[in-house]
Design an enzyme around this catalytic site. Sequence first.
Site, PDB file in Angstrom:
ATOM      1  N   HIS A 228      29.867 -25.872   3.063  1.00 46.19           N
ATOM      2  CA  HIS A 228      28.844 -25.497   1.373  1.00 46.19           C
ATOM      3  C   HIS A 228      28.179 -26.145   0.990  1.00 46.19           C
ATOM      4  O   HIS A 228      28.044 -27.396   0.416  1.00 46.19           O
ATOM      5  CB  HIS A 228      30.653 -25.858   0.721  1.00 46.19           C
ATOM      6  CG  HIS A 228      30.897 -24.531   0.514  1.00 46.19           C
ATOM      7  ND1 HIS A 228      30.918 -23.497  -0.333  1.00 46.19           N
ATOM      8  CD2 HIS A 228      32.560 -24.359   0.345  1.00 46.19           C
ATOM      9  CE1 HIS A 228      31.736 -22.676  -0.852  1.00 46.19           C
ATOM     10  NE2 HIS A 228      32.385 -22.962  -0.125  1.00 46.19           N
ATOM     11  N   ASP A 276      36.658 -26.842   3.364  1.00 47.29           N
ATOM     12  CA  ASP A 276      37.030 -25.268   3.223  1.00 47.29           C
ATOM     13  C   ASP A 276      35.830 -24.318   3.236  1.00 47.29           C
ATOM     14  O   ASP A 276      35.340 -24.404   3.131  1.00 47.29           O
ATOM     15  CB  ASP A 276      36.991 -24.283   1.500  1.00 47.29           C
ATOM     16  CG  ASP A 276      36.287 -24.798   0.403  1.00 47.29           C
ATOM     17  OD1 ASP A 276      35.426 -26.218   0.728  1.00 47.29           O
ATOM     18  OD2 ASP A 276      35.630 -24.041  -0.668  1.00 47.29           O
ATOM     19  N   GLU A 277      36.164 -23.130   3.295  1.00 47.66           N
ATOM     20  CA  GLU A 277      34.648 -21.930   3.955  1.00 47.66           C
ATOM     21  C   GLU A 277      33.430 -22.899   4.626  1.00 47.66           C
ATOM     22  O   GLU A 277      32.348 -22.136   4.585  1.00 47.66           O
ATOM     23  CB  GLU A 277      34.095 -21.522   2.403  1.00 47.66           C
ATOM     24  CG  GLU A 277      35.563 -20.591   2.014  1.00 47.66           C
ATOM     25  CD  GLU A 277      35.310 -19.491   0.254  1.00 47.66           C
ATOM     26  OE1 GLU A 277      35.339 -18.806  -0.269  1.00 47.66           O
ATOM     27  OE2 GLU A 277      34.068 -20.603  -0.065  1.00 47.66           O
ATOM     28  N   ALA A 278      34.010 -23.026   6.284  1.00 51.00           N
ATOM     29  CA  ALA A 278      32.831 -23.426   6.884  1.00 51.00           C
ATOM     30  C   ALA A 278      32.402 -22.517   7.946  1.00 51.00           C
ATOM     31  O   ALA A 278      32.183 -22.352   8.971  1.00 51.00           O
ATOM     32  CB  ALA A 278      33.349 -25.111   7.359  1.00 51.00           C
TER      33      ALA A 278
END
Length: 505
Positions: A228, A276-278
């Site tokens: 992100h 999160d969400e790498a």
Amino acid sequence: MSLVPLPLLSTPRPGGSRPGEVIRISPDPVAEAAADLITKLYGTRTEITAEDPDLLFVRAPVDQPAPRGLDPLGQAEGYELVTGEHGGVTVTAPTSAGLFRGATTYAQLLAEGVPGILVQDAPAYAWRGLSLDVVRRFFPVEQVKRVIDLLALYKFNVLHLHLSDSQAWRLEIPGMPELTDPAHWPGDAGSRNGEGRQHYTVADYQELVRYAAERFVTVVPELDMPGHTQAVLSAYPELGERPHAILGHLDPARAMGFVETVIAATPGRWLHLGGDEAFGMPHELYAVFMTEALARARKAGKQVVAWQEAARSGSLLPQDVVQCWVGRGDEFDAEKMREQVPEEYHPLLDVVAESFARSPQDTPDAVGQGAWILASPSSVLYLDRRYAEESTDPAQNGERPGMPAYAPRGCRELFDWMPGTLEEIPEGARLAGVEAAVWCESVKGFDDLAFLLLPRLSAIAEKAWTAGPTTWDDYRDRVGGHPGLWRALGWDAYFSSRDLFSSNA
């Protein structure tokens, strides 16, 4: 009695009062914030005076059960409130936080005239928060203060500010001016948020922290990394890799100086590092980054929070807080997404699916590493979910804000849960508390935020504060008079749910 959240114990007693044109409040460090809330709710003039007060603060011990979880305030919040036989209300508590919680109960009672009552109250869970996304939709300081007022009214004690993401970086970092220059932000994050400055200066952030602290709300800043980070990498490309226009991550070999700069720029005890969400970041590289970032934050004296994926690093400690967010029923569906996104992005869906395939093991792994678990599963605590029911206002029954990826659910359906029985939280977890989240991809302005938050936020307050389960019918009766309070605090555009506000519900 229309109190939300429902107190631990309330008993009718003789007395009661209907204050006059001026409400007199006894001198105390919490008096100004209490007076400000009362004035906003009712337009009533308040006076801080020791002479014959309508609201008397007394600092003394009270019997109160210890809350479950991790206390972000460091102050007990229990209190007693009692109306005298000849009018006037006394709030007794050993701490400033407890006195202020009692004052918010008094403020709610004023809507109907204060009855004769004894309230003995304390929270069930120590951490009661809201995560607010100010990246996809920027809210200036005065609007965030409205959020804080609403949190204070319902006895929340954490405002988690999501300050950075791929779309923008909203917090000034001294020495790194490119971060907050909209010219470096992908897409239209700068232009679509209206006129004027689109980030918080150091002074802005300090003002929000001050204002929240006076209302016993702790601001937890989130600066999301190592994924992100498209906005960061647009401004400072040397800090990481961008394998695709919509994917990117920080490199631990190049970005740790940046991480330390960011940590040093966030005052206060708490820091949310994201995690999160790498997507697309090699697992070994992710583990190194999170291990190093967590260690640097702890060394700087921070108590660290991160999303559930941080457990994949294997580097959590018992003082860390891991936020469980992937809710049952909201699992990533790559095939469904292929029907909704352009074909050029289809190869990326497999990368995303691979990451989400690990999600069911994240929270158990965090429990195994001894970390605190903060309950935020999307199934019941993500407030960017669309409403399933109609509104009593026909104008609200057209296109609505909310994430289309989540199945719509009604207010009544979302009331049927308790923090200690959430299926996303494994047995044996140390539950820090409860935090709702509102993400703003679909939010076009403050009215959309009001629409998504209310009336659901008040129900979440009851789940987090009230020790036992309460019934829908009882809750519905109590919250029925609260829209007047919402409008007084500037939340006019709340959703007029048929579940709650229709005589046929």
